[in-house]
Enzyme design. Structure first.
Site, PDB file in Angstrom:
ATOM      1  N   LYS A   1     -32.855  29.976  16.663  1.00  0.00           N
ATOM      2  CA  LYS A   1     -33.077  29.768  15.166  1.00  0.00           C
ATOM      3  C   LYS A   1     -32.792  28.396  14.890  1.00  0.00           C
ATOM      4  CE  LYS A   1     -32.774  34.791  13.859  1.00  0.00           C
ATOM      5  NZ  LYS A   1     -33.692  35.112  13.188  1.00  0.00           N
TER       6      LYS A   1
ATOM      7  N   LYS B   1     -29.197  33.698   7.956  1.00  0.00           N
ATOM      8  CA  LYS B   1     -30.016  34.253   9.076  1.00  0.00           C
ATOM      9  C   LYS B   1     -28.977  34.629  10.240  1.00  0.00           C
ATOM     10  CE  LYS B   1     -33.146  31.173   9.275  1.00  0.00           C
ATOM     11  NZ  LYS B   1     -34.122  31.468   9.165  1.00  0.00           N
TER      12      LYS B   1
HETATM   13  C1  GPK Z   1     -36.761  40.937  15.944  1.00  0.00           C
HETATM   14  F1  GPK Z   1     -36.624  41.674  18.270  1.00  0.00           F
HETATM   15  C2  GPK Z   1     -36.154  41.642  16.875  1.00  0.00           C
HETATM   16  C3  GPK Z   1     -34.710  42.179  16.880  1.00  0.00           C
HETATM   17  O1  GPK Z   1     -34.190  42.783  17.941  1.00  0.00           O
HETATM   18  N1  GPK Z   1     -34.338  42.181  15.554  1.00  0.00           N
HETATM   19  C4  GPK Z   1     -34.871  41.518  14.706  1.00  0.00           C
HETATM   20  O2  GPK Z   1     -34.312  41.553  13.291  1.00  0.00           O
HETATM   21  C5  GPK Z   1     -36.792  40.268  13.724  1.00  0.00           C
HETATM   22  N2  GPK Z   1     -36.041  40.780  14.940  1.00  0.00           N
HETATM   23  C6  GPK Z   1     -37.551  39.117  13.889  1.00  0.00           C
HETATM   24  O3  GPK Z   1     -36.683  38.126  14.559  1.00  0.00           O
HETATM   25  C7  GPK Z   1     -37.990  38.378  12.828  1.00  0.00           C
HETATM   26  O4  GPK Z   1     -38.731  37.130  12.987  1.00  0.00           O
HETATM   27  C8  GPK Z   1     -38.885  39.243  11.808  1.00  0.00           C
HETATM   28  O5  GPK Z   1     -39.377  38.761  10.900  1.00  0.00           O
HETATM   29  C9  GPK Z   1     -38.164  40.872  11.888  1.00  0.00           C
HETATM   30  O6  GPK Z   1     -37.821  40.854  12.950  1.00  0.00           O
HETATM   31  C10 GPK Z   1     -39.021  41.739  11.166  1.00  0.00           C
HETATM   32  O7  GPK Z   1     -40.366  41.759  11.806  1.00  0.00           O
END
Ligand code: GPK
Length: 834
Positions: A573, A567
């Site tokens: 994280k 990730k």
């Molecule tokens: C959330 F705010 C954000 C961003 O700027 N970029 C990004 O990839 C992700 N996210 C979340 O961190 C994840 O938890 C989530 O699964 C994903 O968006 C899709 O909703």
């Protein structure tokens, strides 16, 4: 300059829609003909690149036939369309997907291999468009796949960045970013439409068009313009005729921008300066994930996307409709986070200033049209823009935002008279320390629906970040739990497992009805099945080991437990917590080489935002620990650590199928949903995780017995600080933790250099924002439980099978159905075969 050549891209029903052939001979003829006429070469002289390109356009041809029928069916039905606006799409490689979706996989294999070309070679020539950062961009791609598969009329709008997410390499363990020139050798999958441009304005001034009201109509006279040139890629559905598109905009300078005189005078740089400036808008994807980035060029990108897309949407609407009040019946625009939220004032501007709709009517149309998805709770990810910048760059939009705010606050004051605190918090404008426009507030006010991306996230949004909005308009707030497409992340990524599943379920109906995976439950304790299930994992691990050896030189043992953390690198994280565990295992093995431990391979992959120093230092620590561990003969055979560089969709498809253990260890309350967690569970990895994001829903479904839970929950994490959280006390009280931190700060992983990782250790011993030390003991003990479970091979395999069997809910088909029912109110349109 004309706005565009008014080219209408619609295909009307008629006799001229072609049919592609249905036999392998037809297919081979198509290939040969494309090789000759499109590539301009003959079979005798074709290179691998010629073969790849020819195959790609031949598959594309087959999809064009479906696309033409899709557009014709949409034209006749005149349905409500979903327009998905997103600054990011992580589509993944197209070749294998399109082979599968057109049913030409086997034919191609035969034709290619007869000519001495392997499918693997062809696949490596296929370049992944990395037009996104992480989960948010990949979710957009999964939703497009599922919308097409469910026959939902939809268009995705985005930006065609010249450079996608950077390529990651390591030097001395540190991340080095290189440009991703993804179209260097051309992109056979896209259709460019340079004759269908839109003009986008910036800066300048506004003036009244009649009367003096800000409610318009007013005239905006931009002082700078660029052109948006569209191209589109086809988005086929699986097992259906529907082919939708994703339309990407690229910035082009106007034709007069080249300074011929300067060039003639030998000033080559100056001669093209203006072109370079205009085109910089779509030059590069901002590689930031979950952080707000206040740069003028970024705001220009956002407006560029919005302006081009809305113009396109309106033109498509007007193609079959006249009455503006019908607009929301034909159009729903989904805003993927706040990046495209300028679409709200832009639609107001277009309706009021350019189409003479009065303000109140325009506002009602706008609110009914938009819906907003929020993807985070992190305050640093909520975008705001300085009012001064907005006034300069988009003067008319700023007027419109003021007026929206004025009306909103007036109504608010009627409902809650004199509540200044509420007004201040909900205002679209933040006053202190600097006046800024709050994009999330604008999104909530301008939309009829707001959703979070997992149950917990949606609840916390309504209880914390957007609390006052949620009490004001409870009916606006929804949850739509994320999902992933099983076509890419099971069928294409893991063909071995897919065959095994199909063999036990009596077919591949599960690919479009993922709840059918529940049928595997009956085999979860079946010895023959468990044997074959393990075989699949083992062979996948052999493939991964070959890749790791080739790219990093690290030799992996396919018998070892494959423990993966893949990730983006972000403090919340907690890759650092994983490192603390790895060092714990290392210390134990060093202290007692005879200790019986479970052989384990820890796989890390992920990128960090280039400016994110803390995350990059953790990354360097991972590499340093890997180096030390892998070169220490005392732990050989028990512990291996590998950091696979340049994580992207292609790499995910390689790693996910080999995972035994899925690390989902964010601090509870921080990860909005996660989607890697779903991909891994579907592929039979067992999760070790916190009660965060969609982990909770995964655990609810796979069962507490098949999930390793540890750590604070969200409530505990939030109150820990209030009850005097002290990271230092964990260090003082836990000798094993102390030994780990002492080893890191003592230079064990940095050739004795005590400064190398001092700031990592200091920050975790000091404030410890994400409670790594508070969760350490619980995590390490839980990992010990994992090892005991692993030692019962049969039981572990049953857990693995149950993870797959019970994860059908996490299909993005279900996600799209939830959006359709709860938010979009759209119906599928079936596309006939003939
Ligand atoms: C959330 F705010 C954000 C961003 O700027 N970029 C990004 O990839 C992700 N996210 C979340 O961190 C994840 O938890 C989530 O699964 C994903 O968006 C899709 O909703």
């Amino acid at each position: 300059e004309a706005d565009s050549l008014a080219f209408v891209p619609e295909i009307k029903p008629g006799p001229n829609i072609r049919r592609v052939g249905t036999t392998v001979e037809d297919f081979e003829q198509n290939l040969l003909s494309n090789l000759y006429f499109q590539r301009g070469t003959t079979i005798e002289s074709a290179s691998a690149g010629d073969a790849y390109h020819t195959l790609a356009v031949t598959l594309r041809d087959r999809l064009v036939d479906r696309y033409a029928r899709t557009v014709a069916a949409h034209y006749e039905t005149n349905p409500r369309f979903v327009y998905y606006l997103s600054a990011e799409y992580m589509l993944g490689r197209q070749l294998n997907q399109n082979l599968l979706y057109t049913g030409t996989e086997q034919w191609t294999r035969e034709i290619a291999e007869a000519r001495g070309l392997s499918m693997e070679t062809l696949a490596t020539l296929d370049v992944e468009p990395g037009l996104g950062n992480g989960g948010l961009g990949r979710l957009a791609a999964c939703l497009l796949d599922s919308m097409a598969t469910l026959d939902i009329p939809a268009v995705g709008y985005g930006i065609r960045y010249d450079y996608g997410i950077f390529k990651q390499t390591f030097q001395n363990g540190e991340q080095v970013e290189r440009p991703d020139d993804w179209t260097f050798y051309g992109n056979p999958w896209e259709f460019a439409a340079p004759d269908d441009q839109h003009v986008v304005g910036f800066y300048g001034k506004t003036e009244s068009a009649n009367g003096d009201s800000m409610a318009g109509p007013r005239r905006w006279i931009p002082s700078e313009t660029v052109r948006g040139e569209p191209s589109h890629m086809l988005v086929p559905g699986y097992g259906t005729q529907t082919v939708n598109i994703v339309r990407l905009w690229r910035a082009r300078a106007s034709r007069q921008s080249f300074d011929l005189a300067r060039f003639g005078a030998g000033q080559y740089g100056e001669a093209v300066q203006h072109i370079a400036l205009s085109e910089s808008i779509s030059k590069v994807l901002y590689p930031d994930d979950s952080t707000e980035l206040g740069r003028e060029l970024r705001l220009k990108q956002q407006y560029f996307l919005v302006s081009c897309s809305l113009r396109d949407i309106i033109r498509r609407f007007q193609f079959r409709n006249r009455d503006w009040d019908a607009f929301p019946d034909k159009v729903v625009i989904q805003l993927n986070d706040t990046h495209p939220v300028l679409a709200i004032p832009e639609l107001m501007r277009l309706l009021v200033d350019e189409h003479q709709v009065d303000w109140d009517r325009a506002w009602s149309i706008t609110q009914r049209t938009f819906a907003y998805t929020c993807h985070t709770l992190l305050p640093e990810a909520l975008e705001t823009w300085p009012v001064a910048l907005m006034e300069r760059l988009l003067p008319r939009h700023m007027e419109i935002i003021y007026l929206i705010n004025h009306v909103f606050l007036r109504d608010l004051d009627m409902r809650h008279p004199g509540d200044l605190r509420l007004m201040r918090d909900l205002s679209l404008i933040q006053e202190e320390p600097e006046r800024r426009v709050r994009m999330a507030n604008l999104a909530v006010v301008g939309s009829h629906a707001v959703n979070g991306v997992a149950e917990l996230h949606s609840r916390l949004l309504a209880e914390t970040t957007l609390r006052d909005f949620a009490s004001l308009w409870p009916e606006k707030f929804h949850n739509v739990t994320n999902g992933v497409t099983p076509r890419r992340f099971v069928r294409l990524a893991n063909p071995r497992l897919s065959s095994l599943i199909s063999a036990h379920l009596g077919g591949d109906g599960w690919l479009t009805d993922l709840d059918q995976l529940a049928g595997l439950e009956a085999f979860a304790d079946d010895n023959a099945m468990r044997e074959r299930w393990r075989d699949v994992k083992r062979l996948n691990k052999v493939d991964l080991a070959a890749y790791a050896a080739r790219t990093t030189g690290v030799v992996l043992d396919p018998q070892a437990m494959c423990d993966v953390m893949i990730k983006r690198f972000h403090e919340y994280k907690r890759q650092l917590l994983k490192v603390l565990h790895v060092v714990t295992l290392y210390n134990r093995l060093r202290d007692d080489p005879a200790a019986t431990v479970v052989p384990r391979t820890v796989v890390f992959a992920g990128k960090a935002a280039p400016g994110y120093r803390a995350a990059k230092l953790v990354m360097k620590l991972v590499n340093a620990v890997a180096d030390t561990v892998n070169n220490d003969p005392r732990v050989a055979g028990a512990l291996r650590v590998v950091f696979l560089p340049d994580y992207n969709v292609t790499r995910a498809e390689l790693i996910v199928p080999s995972a035994d253990l899925s690390e989902q260890i964010s601090l509870a309350g921080k990860e909005a949903s996660g989607t890697g967690n779903m991909k891994l569970a579907l592929n039979g990895a067992v999760t070790i995780g916190t009660l965060d994001g969609a982990n909770i829903e995964i655990r609810d479904r796979v069962g507490a017995d098949n999930f390793f839970l540890f750590g604070y929950n969200a409530e505990q994490a939030m109150s820990a600080r209030r009850s005097g959280y002290s990271a230092r006390s964990f260090y003082d009280q836990d000798p094993e933790l102390r030994a780990v931190l002492d080893a890191i700060s003592g230079g064990v992983f940095s050739s004795g250099d005590r400064d190398a990782f001092a700031s990592v250790v200091d920050s975790v011993l000091g404030w410890d924002e994400y409670l790594c030390l508070g969760d350490y003991r619980s995590y390490v003990d839980c990992q010990d439980t994992v090892e005991r479970a692993w030692q019962d091979r049969e039981r572990w395999t049953s857990m693995s099978i149950r993870n797959t069997a019970r994860s059908g809910f996490f299909s993005s088909d279900r996600t799209v159905r939830d959006y359709c029912r709860g938010i979009w109110n759209v119906e599928p349109v079936r596309v006939p075969e003939e």
